[in-house]
Design a protein around this motif. Structure first.
Motif, short mmCIF file in Angstrom:
data_model
loop_
_atom_site.label_atom_id
_atom_site.label_comp_id
_atom_site.label_asym_id
_atom_site.label_seq_id
_atom_site.Cartn_x
_atom_site.Cartn_y
_atom_site.Cartn_z
N ARG A 30 44.83 46.49 -65.19
CA ARG A 30 43.97 45.40 -65.65
C ARG A 30 43.92 44.27 -64.62
N HIS A 31 45.06 43.96 -64.01
CA HIS A 31 45.12 42.93 -62.98
C HIS A 31 44.19 43.29 -61.82
N ASP A 32 44.29 44.53 -61.37
CA ASP A 32 43.47 44.97 -60.24
C ASP A 32 41.98 44.97 -60.60
N LYS A 33 41.66 45.42 -61.80
CA LYS A 33 40.26 45.42 -62.25
C LYS A 33 39.71 44.00 -62.34
N LEU A 34 40.54 43.09 -62.77
CA LEU A 34 40.14 41.68 -62.87
C LEU A 34 39.65 41.17 -61.51
N PHE A 35 40.41 41.44 -60.47
CA PHE A 35 40.03 40.96 -59.14
C PHE A 35 38.87 41.75 -58.56
N LEU A 36 38.75 43.02 -58.91
CA LEU A 36 37.59 43.79 -58.49
C LEU A 36 36.33 43.20 -59.13
N CYS A 37 36.41 42.84 -60.40
CA CYS A 37 35.27 42.21 -61.08
C CYS A 37 34.92 40.88 -60.42
N GLU A 38 35.93 40.13 -60.02
CA GLU A 38 35.66 38.86 -59.36
C GLU A 38 34.88 39.08 -58.05
N ILE A 39 35.29 40.06 -57.28
CA ILE A 39 34.60 40.36 -56.02
C ILE A 39 33.18 40.82 -56.29
N MET A 40 33.02 41.73 -57.25
CA MET A 40 31.67 42.25 -57.54
C MET A 40 30.77 41.15 -58.09
N ALA A 41 31.31 40.27 -58.93
CA ALA A 41 30.53 39.17 -59.49
C ALA A 41 30.10 38.20 -58.40
N THR A 42 31.01 37.89 -57.51
CA THR A 42 30.70 36.97 -56.42
C THR A 42 29.58 37.52 -55.54
N LEU A 43 29.65 38.81 -55.23
CA LEU A 43 28.60 39.44 -54.42
C LEU A 43 27.27 39.49 -55.17
N GLU A 44 27.33 39.87 -56.45
CA GLU A 44 26.11 39.97 -57.24
C GLU A 44 25.45 38.60 -57.45
N ASP A 45 26.28 37.56 -57.56
CA ASP A 45 25.75 36.21 -57.74
C ASP A 45 24.91 35.76 -56.55
N LYS A 46 25.13 36.34 -55.38
CA LYS A 46 24.32 35.99 -54.21
C LYS A 46 22.86 36.38 -54.42
N THR A 47 22.64 37.39 -55.25
CA THR A 47 21.28 37.83 -55.57
C THR A 47 20.77 37.17 -56.84
N LEU A 48 21.64 37.09 -57.86
CA LEU A 48 21.21 36.61 -59.18
C LEU A 48 21.32 35.11 -59.36
N GLY A 49 22.11 34.47 -58.53
CA GLY A 49 22.40 33.05 -58.73
C GLY A 49 23.77 32.90 -59.36
N THR A 50 24.38 31.76 -59.15
CA THR A 50 25.75 31.51 -59.60
C THR A 50 25.88 31.75 -61.10
N GLY A 51 26.87 32.57 -61.46
CA GLY A 51 27.15 32.86 -62.86
C GLY A 51 26.27 33.93 -63.47
N GLY A 52 25.40 34.52 -62.70
CA GLY A 52 24.45 35.50 -63.23
C GLY A 52 25.00 36.90 -63.43
N SER A 53 26.10 37.20 -62.78
CA SER A 53 26.63 38.56 -62.83
C SER A 53 27.31 38.86 -64.16
N LYS A 54 27.10 40.08 -64.66
CA LYS A 54 27.77 40.54 -65.88
C LYS A 54 29.27 40.76 -65.64
N HIS A 55 29.66 40.86 -64.38
CA HIS A 55 31.06 41.12 -64.06
C HIS A 55 31.96 39.92 -64.40
N TRP A 56 31.40 38.73 -64.48
CA TRP A 56 32.20 37.57 -64.89
C TRP A 56 32.72 37.76 -66.31
N ASP A 57 31.89 38.33 -67.19
CA ASP A 57 32.31 38.55 -68.58
C ASP A 57 33.45 39.56 -68.65
N ILE A 58 33.36 40.60 -67.85
CA ILE A 58 34.42 41.61 -67.82
C ILE A 58 35.71 40.99 -67.28
N MET A 59 35.58 40.17 -66.26
CA MET A 59 36.74 39.49 -65.70
C MET A 59 37.40 38.61 -66.77
#
Length: 79
Positions: A30-59
């Motif tokens: 779970r710890h590792d997945k949390l940080f993976l979600c953070e990385i994926m959300a940060t990258l996806e936010d570059k396209t969607l805008g800050t806070g737009g990624s669904k990965h933040w919710d999973i994190m």
């Protein structure tokens, strides 16, 4: 009776201060997945805008799980 998954065999460290704690295999996953979600959300936010990624919710779900199930690990690693 404790199972093998109850054993704290996985070490994780706080990325800012280096403090460490031993986790079960489930907690470490779970710890590792949390940080993976953070990385994926940060990258996806570059396209969607800050806070737009669904990965933040999973994190946040993983953070909430730690708060509920292992508050000590949350305080050491994630707070």
């Amino acid at each position: 009776m404790k199972t093998n998954t109850d054993k704290r065999t996985e070490e994780r460290k706080n990325r800012f201060n280096g403090e460490s704690i031993m986790l079960t295999k489930e907690e470490a996953s779970r710890h590792d997945k949390l940080f993976l979600c953070e990385i994926m959300a940060t990258l996806e936010d570059k396209t969607l805008g800050t806070g737009g990624s669904k990965h933040w919710d999973i994190m946040r779900e993983h953070l909430d799980w730690f708060r509920k199930n292992n508050a000590k690990a949350y305080m050491v690693l994630l707070d």
